[in-house]
Design a protein around this motif. Structure first.
Motif, PDB file in Angstrom:
ATOM      1  N   SER A  69       5.734   4.984  -5.761  1.00  0.00           N
ATOM      2  CA  SER A  69       4.405   4.588  -6.228  1.00  0.00           C
ATOM      3  C   SER A  69       3.651   3.764  -5.197  1.00  0.00           C
ATOM      4  O   SER A  69       2.530   3.331  -5.459  1.00  0.00           O
ATOM      5  CB  SER A  69       4.503   3.818  -7.552  1.00  0.00           C
ATOM      6  OG  SER A  69       5.225   2.632  -7.371  1.00  0.00           O
ATOM      7  N   GLY A 151      14.109  -1.904  -7.925  1.00  0.00           N
ATOM      8  CA  GLY A 151      14.375  -1.989  -6.475  1.00  0.00           C
ATOM      9  C   GLY A 151      13.076  -2.069  -5.686  1.00  0.00           C
ATOM     10  O   GLY A 151      12.947  -2.867  -4.749  1.00  0.00           O
ATOM     11  N   ALA A 158       6.545  -7.056  -5.995  1.00  0.00           N
ATOM     12  CA  ALA A 158       5.424  -6.576  -6.811  1.00  0.00           C
ATOM     13  C   ALA A 158       4.933  -7.688  -7.727  1.00  0.00           C
ATOM     14  O   ALA A 158       5.714  -8.523  -8.194  1.00  0.00           O
ATOM     15  CB  ALA A 158       5.869  -5.374  -7.646  1.00  0.00           C
ATOM     16  N   GLN A 236      -8.586   0.559 -13.771  1.00  0.00           N
ATOM     17  CA  GLN A 236      -7.966   1.444 -12.779  1.00  0.00           C
ATOM     18  C   GLN A 236      -8.167   2.918 -13.126  1.00  0.00           C
ATOM     19  O   GLN A 236      -8.201   3.286 -14.296  1.00  0.00           O
ATOM     20  CB  GLN A 236      -6.463   1.150 -12.691  1.00  0.00           C
ATOM     21  CG  GLN A 236      -6.192  -0.226 -12.133  1.00  0.00           C
ATOM     22  CD  GLN A 236      -4.711  -0.498 -11.995  1.00  0.00           C
ATOM     23  OE1 GLN A 236      -3.883   0.353 -12.285  1.00  0.00           O
ATOM     24  NE2 GLN A 236      -4.392  -1.692 -11.550  1.00  0.00           N
ATOM     25  N   ASN A 242      -2.586   8.581  -7.675  1.00  0.00           N
ATOM     26  CA  ASN A 242      -2.916   7.541  -6.683  1.00  0.00           C
ATOM     27  C   ASN A 242      -1.670   6.706  -6.401  1.00  0.00           C
ATOM     28  O   ASN A 242      -0.608   6.951  -6.992  1.00  0.00           O
ATOM     29  CB  ASN A 242      -4.065   6.670  -7.206  1.00  0.00           C
ATOM     30  CG  ASN A 242      -3.678   5.909  -8.458  1.00  0.00           C
ATOM     31  OD1 ASN A 242      -2.923   4.950  -8.398  1.00  0.00           O
ATOM     32  ND2 ASN A 242      -4.159   6.363  -9.617  1.00  0.00           N
TER      33      ASN A 242
HETATM   34  C1  LIG Z   1      -1.441   2.947 -10.652  1.00  0.00           C
HETATM   35  C2  LIG Z   1      -0.669   1.968  -9.791  1.00  0.00           C
HETATM   36  C3  LIG Z   1      -0.833   0.621  -9.990  1.00  0.00           C
HETATM   37  C4  LIG Z   1      -0.151  -0.306  -9.198  1.00  0.00           C
HETATM   38  N1  LIG Z   1      -0.324  -1.651  -9.436  1.00  0.00           N
HETATM   39  C5  LIG Z   1       0.394  -2.536  -8.726  1.00  0.00           C
HETATM   40  C6  LIG Z   1       0.278  -3.956  -9.002  1.00  0.00           C
HETATM   41  O1  LIG Z   1      -0.461  -4.388  -9.878  1.00  0.00           O
HETATM   42  N2  LIG Z   1       1.022  -4.805  -8.267  1.00  0.00           N
HETATM   43  C7  LIG Z   1       1.864  -4.378  -7.284  1.00  0.00           C
HETATM   44  O2  LIG Z   1       2.544  -5.216  -6.669  1.00  0.00           O
HETATM   45  N3  LIG Z   1       1.993  -3.062  -6.993  1.00  0.00           N
HETATM   46  C8  LIG Z   1       1.285  -2.148  -7.687  1.00  0.00           C
HETATM   47  N4  LIG Z   1       1.416  -0.807  -7.396  1.00  0.00           N
HETATM   48  C9  LIG Z   1       2.255  -0.387  -6.255  1.00  0.00           C
HETATM   49  C10 LIG Z   1       3.710  -0.057  -6.616  1.00  0.00           C
HETATM   50  O3  LIG Z   1       3.802   0.344  -7.968  1.00  0.00           O
HETATM   51  C11 LIG Z   1       4.663  -1.209  -6.340  1.00  0.00           C
HETATM   52  O4  LIG Z   1       4.662  -1.572  -4.977  1.00  0.00           O
HETATM   53  C12 LIG Z   1       6.099  -0.891  -6.770  1.00  0.00           C
HETATM   54  O5  LIG Z   1       6.858  -2.084  -6.770  1.00  0.00           O
HETATM   55  C13 LIG Z   1       6.781   0.131  -5.862  1.00  0.00           C
HETATM   56  O6  LIG Z   1       8.007   0.502  -6.470  1.00  0.00           O
HETATM   57  P1  LIG Z   1       8.656   1.938  -6.245  1.00  0.00           P
HETATM   58  O7  LIG Z   1       9.952   1.967  -6.931  1.00  0.00           O
HETATM   59  O8  LIG Z   1       7.681   3.006  -6.614  1.00  0.00           O
HETATM   60  O9  LIG Z   1       8.879   1.909  -4.668  1.00  0.00           O
HETATM   61  P2  LIG Z   1       8.433   2.982  -3.580  1.00  0.00           P
HETATM   62  O10 LIG Z   1       6.953   3.153  -3.643  1.00  0.00           O
HETATM   63  O11 LIG Z   1       9.276   4.186  -3.673  1.00  0.00           O
HETATM   64  O12 LIG Z   1       8.800   2.193  -2.258  1.00  0.00           O
HETATM   65  C14 LIG Z   1       8.024   1.070  -1.851  1.00  0.00           C
HETATM   66  C15 LIG Z   1       8.792   0.291  -0.790  1.00  0.00           C
HETATM   67  O13 LIG Z   1       9.930  -0.290  -1.393  1.00  0.00           O
HETATM   68  C16 LIG Z   1      11.109   0.152  -0.709  1.00  0.00           C
HETATM   69  N5  LIG Z   1      12.170   0.320  -1.710  1.00  0.00           N
HETATM   70  C17 LIG Z   1      12.095   0.941  -2.910  1.00  0.00           C
HETATM   71  N6  LIG Z   1      13.276   0.857  -3.541  1.00  0.00           N
HETATM   72  C18 LIG Z   1      14.115   0.183  -2.716  1.00  0.00           C
HETATM   73  C19 LIG Z   1      15.472  -0.226  -2.781  1.00  0.00           C
HETATM   74  N7  LIG Z   1      16.250   0.037  -3.838  1.00  0.00           N
HETATM   75  N8  LIG Z   1      15.997  -0.907  -1.713  1.00  0.00           N
HETATM   76  C20 LIG Z   1      15.240  -1.179  -0.619  1.00  0.00           C
HETATM   77  N9  LIG Z   1      13.952  -0.817  -0.498  1.00  0.00           N
HETATM   78  C21 LIG Z   1      13.393  -0.155  -1.532  1.00  0.00           C
HETATM   79  C22 LIG Z   1      10.753   1.451  -0.032  1.00  0.00           C
HETATM   80  O14 LIG Z   1      11.589   1.694   1.083  1.00  0.00           O
HETATM   81  C23 LIG Z   1       9.312   1.157   0.358  1.00  0.00           C
HETATM   82  O15 LIG Z   1       9.285   0.373   1.520  1.00  0.00           O
HETATM   83  C24 LIG Z   1       0.727   0.145  -8.172  1.00  0.00           C
HETATM   84  C25 LIG Z   1       0.902   1.538  -7.979  1.00  0.00           C
HETATM   85  C26 LIG Z   1       0.206   2.446  -8.777  1.00  0.00           C
HETATM   86  C27 LIG Z   1       0.421   3.918  -8.573  1.00  0.00           C
END
Ligand SMILES: Cc1cc2nc3c(=O)[nH]c(=O)nc-3n(C[C@H](O)[C@H](O)[C@H](O)COP(=O)(O)OP(=O)(O)OC[C@H]3O[C@@H](n4cnc5c(N)ncnc54)[C@H](O)[C@@H]3O)c2cc1C
Length: 319
Positions: A69, A151, A158, A236, A242
Motif C-alpha cells: 500500500s 510489518g 505508519a 480521500q 492509489n
Molecule cells: C488509501 C491509503 C491511505 C493511506 N493512509 C496512510 C496514513 O494515514 N498514514 C500512513 O502512515 N500511511 C498511510 N498509507 C500508506 C501505507 O498504507 C502505509 O505506509 C502502510 O504502513 C504500509 O504497509 P504495507 O504492509 O502495505 O507495506 P508495503 O507498502 O508493502 O511496504 C512499505 C515499506 O515497508 C517495508 N515493509 C513492509 N513489511 C515489512 C516487513 N515485514 N519487514 C520489513 N519491511 C517491511 C517495505 O519493504 C517497504 O519499504 C495509506 C495508503 C493508502 C493506499
C-alpha cells in the motif's frame, strides 16, 4: 551460486510457496508494476533463514513486501526475490494483564498503560484493530484507515490522527542480515515521521511487534473507529487505486496544500492523475504505468518547488 539459485530455493524452502515471474500488479494497492523474478510467501522462520543463505550466496536483490500500500513497482518488474510473510506470521496474542501491572510475556513493559499485545507482521492492520477491539484494548484505532500490515506499519512508522505506530510499540522481533533472528526494545530502531531502520531494504525483516494498549470501553473504541473511517471517506479518493500519500509533509507544511496551491489538482500523465479530492494522492484511472506516475511525481516536485521553494520528499517507496 552454480546450479541456479532458483533450484537452491526450491530445494531449501520447506514450508513456503515459491513463484517465478510472479505478477505483482495486484499485490499493490496502486495496481501497477511488472512481475517479481521470484516471489516467496514465507511460512516459517526456518525458511527465512534458509532463504537468506541462498540470496546472499547468489548476491540477489531482495525486497520485503507487505500489502503493497506504499510502494510503486516498476513496469519492468523486480529482479531477484520479493518476500511476503504468510499466515504463519499473522498471530495475535494478548498478555491478559489489565490496569497497572502489565506483567506477562512482554516482561511488564506495558507498565501502567495496561496490556501488551503481540501481533505478527503479516497481520492486516484492520484485523489487528478488530482483535484489539474484541479484547477491549484501545489506542491504535488510527490504524483502521491505514491499509497495510503490521510489518509495514512498523517499518514505515505508519500514523494518522496524531497517533503513530512507534508510540505504542515496545518490542520488535526481526531478522537481521548477518545476525539472524532477534527480539529487541523498540527504541533501538530510530523511529521518526514515516521512518524506521526496520525496513526490508536495510537488510531487516520485521516478524512481529509487541504493543502497549489501554483497557478501553467498547463504545469509546467504536466511536473512534467510526470517526476515523468517516474522515477518510470524506477526504480521500475511493474510486481509483492509489498508494495513499505520495509525499511526506514537509516540516510545518502539508504536502496536499502545497500541491493544490501549485494548481496541480487533477493534473494527468497518461492514466496517472493527481486526485481531485486529495492533492497528495495520485490515482490510477485504469491503465497508468509506473512511468506515468514517476513523470507526474517529477512534474509535481518541480512545480511545487517553483511556486513555494519547498522540495517534496517521497513517502511512497519507488522500487
Ligand atoms: C488509501 C491509503 C491511505 C493511506 N493512509 C496512510 C496514513 O494515514 N498514514 C500512513 O502512515 N500511511 C498511510 N498509507 C500508506 C501505507 O498504507 C502505509 O505506509 C502502510 O504502513 C504500509 O504497509 P504495507 O504492509 O502495505 O507495506 P508495503 O507498502 O508493502 O511496504 C512499505 C515499506 O515497508 C517495508 N515493509 C513492509 N513489511 C515489512 C516487513 N515485514 N519487514 C520489513 N519491511 C517491511 C517495505 O519493504 C517497504 O519499504 C495509506 C495508503 C493508502 C493506499
Amino acid at each position: 551460486m552454480s546450479g541456479g539459485w532458483q533450484a537452491a530455493l526450491r530445494q531449501r524452502l520447506r514450508d513456503s510457496r515459491l513463484r517465478f515471474d510472479a505478477p505483482l500488479r495486484n499485490a499493490t494497492t496502486l495496481r501497477i508494476g511488472g512481475p517479481a523474478e521470484c516471489l516467496v510467501e514465507l511460512e516459517s522462520e526456518a525458511d527465512l533463514l534458509a532463504l537468506f543463505t541462498v540470496v546472499d550466496a547468489a548476491h540477489l536483490p531482495l525486497f520485503v513486501l507487505g500489502k503493497g500500500s506504499n510502494v510503486l513497482v516498476p513496469d519492468q518488474g523486480i529482479r531477484g526475490v520479493v518476500i511476503r510473510l504468510g499466515r504463519a506470521f499473522a498471530a495475535f496474542e494478548d498478555d491478559g494483564a489489565r490496569g497497572g501491572g502489565g506483567a506477562g510475556p512482554g516482561g511488564g513493559e506495558a507498565g501502567s498503560e495496561g496490556s501488551l499485545v503481540r501481533a505478527g507482521a503479516a497481520m492486516a492492520n484492520a484485523a489487528f484493530i478488530e482483535a484489539c477491539r474484541e479484547h477491549g484494548l484501545g489506542g491504535m484505532e488510527f490504524l483502521i484507515a491505514v491499509p497495510g500490515t503490521i510489518g509495514g506499519a512498523i517499518a514505515m512508522n505508519a500514523g494518522a490522527h496524531q497517533g503513530s505506530t512507534a508510540d505504542h510499540l515496545r518490542r520488535v522481533r526481526f531478522f537481521e542480515r548477518g545476525r539472524g533472528i532477534a527480539e529487541e526494545p523498540a527504541d533501538r530502531f530510530e523511529f521518526a515521521y514515516r521512518h524506521s531502520t526496520l525496513r526490508g531494504q536495510l537488510g531487516r525483516v520485521t516478524l512481529a511487534g509487541a504493543f502497549a494498549l489501554a483497557p478501553t470501553p467498547p463504545a469509546e473504541i467504536a466511536a473512534r473507529l467510526a470517526h476515523f473511517q468517516a474522515y477518510r471517506r470524506e477526504t480521500q479518493p475511493r474510486d481509483f487505486p492509489n498508494c495513499g500519500s505520495v509525499f511526506k509533509n514537509p516540516p510545518g507544511h502539508f504536502a496536499a496544500r502545497l500541491i493544490q496551491e501549485a494548481g496541480l489538482k487533477g493534473q494527468r500523465f497518461g492514466d496517472a492523475q493527481v486526485s481531485e479530492k486529495h492533492a497528495n494522492f495520485i490515482v490510477n484511472r485504469g491503465a497508468a504505468t509506473a512511468r506515468d506516475v514517476l513523470a507526474l511525481v517529477d512534474l509535481v516536485r518541480r512545480k511545487v518547488y517553483s511556486v513555494s521553494g519547498i522540495e517534496l520528499e517521497l513517502e511512497v517507496q519507488v522500487l
